[in-house]
Scaffold this active site. Structure first.
Site, PDB file in Angstrom:
ATOM      1  CG  HIS A 349      -0.259  -0.392   2.506  1.00 20.58           C
ATOM      2  ND1 HIS A 349       0.572   0.445   3.200  1.00 20.58           N
ATOM      3  CD2 HIS A 349      -0.274  -1.571   3.173  1.00 20.58           C
ATOM      4  CE1 HIS A 349       1.028  -0.168   4.263  1.00 20.58           C
ATOM      5  NE2 HIS A 349       0.534  -1.408   4.288  1.00 20.58           N
ATOM      6  CB  CYS A 421     -40.681   2.949  32.487  1.00 19.43           C
ATOM      7  SG  CYS A 421     -41.258   3.048  30.772  1.00 19.43           S
TER       8      CYS A 421
END
Length: 495
Positions: A349, A421
């Site tokens: 690369h 809740c």
């Protein structure tokens, strides 16, 4: 007169057959004597017995002398004429791989002397005893064996081959080397001598010594240093480098476990405090070809990995070593033409930092955080500082979300619960689910999940909620959803 000669010949032949039968019964089972009673011929093959180890001069003066306690056999090929044993000796051919022509000639002459001293008696047994017990002293070799004759002979032959055939002038005498060679050939023809190969006598003596030691080792018994049992030498192994003895089963099992675990550089002697390693030949003989191939492959990779300028081609079907240019991470395999990054083993690369596989991220971040200044600089050179910092942030973020969020059971989006809740709604797909067990809730009435007796979420809608105002707000919303309008809840109402 003719009748007396025929009778005498018949008696001689009968005496010869009887002698061959007796010799075969005494020495035949050890391979020291073979015969053909039809041709009245055979061979005596006896190794001289040494009273003390014999020193053999090395071919090169800078090497140590070889000490031998066993010698290859001296052989006598014999044919019994019709007049033997009364009027003629056996016709003999002397062969030996480590005696010079002069020494073999002395033995040949002494065999004739033994027959003459026997006054017409059979002499094959005397031949055998002479070769076994008296031949070394007879030749004056009690202390040292000089094989320089064979080395000189090999060098002379090599020089003659390199120079080509001679072309002497008319009337000149042949070279001295040719005269010597002709005299050797005359000895060979006249006295039926068989000369040994010239270049390998020293190696032959060394090989025979090892074989003799191995045979003696196989006849003895040894206690195994691992299992403690006493085994025959044929079932044991003596390690070459240290001489420690173990039974073959224990040593095979020990090395098999080490090779399967990849500990190929730790195949040392099992004896405590013994640092010696087993030789590759010993390993192959113990574990077999298949496991030895694994041992050889891992050992090669381990050795190559210690070299900073050598890497292995990452292709599974290749795996050949690749030499790198100094300071360059470009690897180019000469065997399969694959180009790759020598650091991350992926496709090359260029100057871009190496990509990090997802499975390696946590370990890489751990190494980066614990590394010293030098190791951290190497990691930054390999992967890039920005990429490493981003990885640290991503790992920290993922760890925080893992501790403080639950994933939506439908789209797997992380959902954080701030307050309220335990009925949750996904901000991405709108799915309702339970914060406690991650179960999906029905949209028409999600609160029934918390009203099922016996479930682990029964009566746990507000588990973990500590703010009273928020609790009242949630209760009011629940009442409105279930009754469809705002009205007061009766005393004692519970979910």
């Amino acid at each position: 007169m003719q009748f007396w000669e025929i009778t005498t010949n018949m008696e001689d032949r009968e005496q010869q057959r009887e002698e061959l039968l007796v010799m075969d019964s005494i020495f035949g089972h050890d391979g020291l004597f073979t015969s053909d009673d039809k041709q009245m011929s055979g061979m005596i093959s006896v190794s001289p017995e040494l009273q003390r180890p014999l020193l053999v001069k090395p071919p090169e003066p800078d090497k140590e002398p070889l000490s031998v306690s066993a010698l290859p056999p001296i052989c006598i090929e014999f044919t019994l004429p019709e007049q033997y044993p009364l009027e003629a000796p056996p016709t003999n051919r002397v062969t030996c791989s480590w005696l010079t022509p002069t020494q073999m000639l002395k033995i040949w002459r002494h065999l004739v002397t033994l027959w003459e001293q026997g006054q017409g008696n059979t002499v094959l047994y005397e031949y055998t005893e002479f070769l076994r017990n008296d031949s070394i002293a007879f030749l004056g070799l009690e202390h040292e064996l000089d094989v320089s004759f064979f080395v000189d002979r090999a060098r002379t032959a090599a020089a003659a081959a390199a120079a080509g055939p001679p072309s002497p002038a008319a009337g000149s005498s042949p070279p001295r080397s040719l005269n010597r060679r002709a005299s050797v050939e005359q000895l060979r023809a006249r006295y039926r001598l068989t000369l040994p190969a010239s270049a390998s006598v020293h190696r032959l003596l060394e090989t025979h010594q090892r074989q003799a030691e191995a045979a003696e080792f196989g006849r003895r018994r040894f206690p195994c240093k691992v299992c403690g049992e006493e085994r025959a030498g044929s079932d044991c192994v003596r390690l070459t480098r240290c001489g420690h003895v173990y039974c073959r089963d224990c040593l095979t099992a020990y090395y098999t476990v080490l090779i399967r675990d990849g500990e190929v550089q730790n195949l040392r002697c099992p004896e405590d405090q013994c640092p010696e390693q087993a030789t590759p030949k010993e390993v192959r003989d113990l574990v077999g070809d298949d496991l030895f191939e694994r041992y050889d492959t891992i050992l090669l990779r381990t050795s190559l990995s210690a070299m900073t300028d050598v890497v292995t081609c990452p292709r599974a079907h290749c795996q050949k070593p690749v030499v790198l240019d100094p300071g360059d991470s470009l690897g180019r395999c000469a065997h399969c033409d694959h180009t790759f990054c020598a650091i991350c083993q992926n496709a090359y690369h260029g100057n871009n930092p190496c990509a990090v596989k997802s499975a390696e991220r946590l370990e890489l971040v751990r190494q980066y955080r614990m590394a010293g200044a030098g190791e951290r600089a190497d990691l930054e050179r390999r992967y890039g500082r920005r990429q490493l910092q981003r990885l640290v942030e991503e790992v920290d973020s993922a760890a925080w979300m893992s501790d403080h969020s639950e994933r939506c059971p439908r789209c797997r989006t992380p959902i954080e619960k701030i307050d309220g809740c335990n009925k949750m709604s996904c901000t991405k797909c709108g799915t309702l689910f339970c914060w406690l067990c991650n179960a999906r809730l029905p949209r028409e009435n999600p609160y029934t999940h918390f009203n099922v007796p016996g479930s682990k979420c029964f009566n746990q809608l507000f588990a973990g909620v500590v703010d009273g105002a928020l609790l009242d707000e949630e209760l009011g919303a629940l009442a409105f959803d279930e009754l469809g309008e705002e009205e007061d809840l009766p005393m004692g109402f519970f979910l």
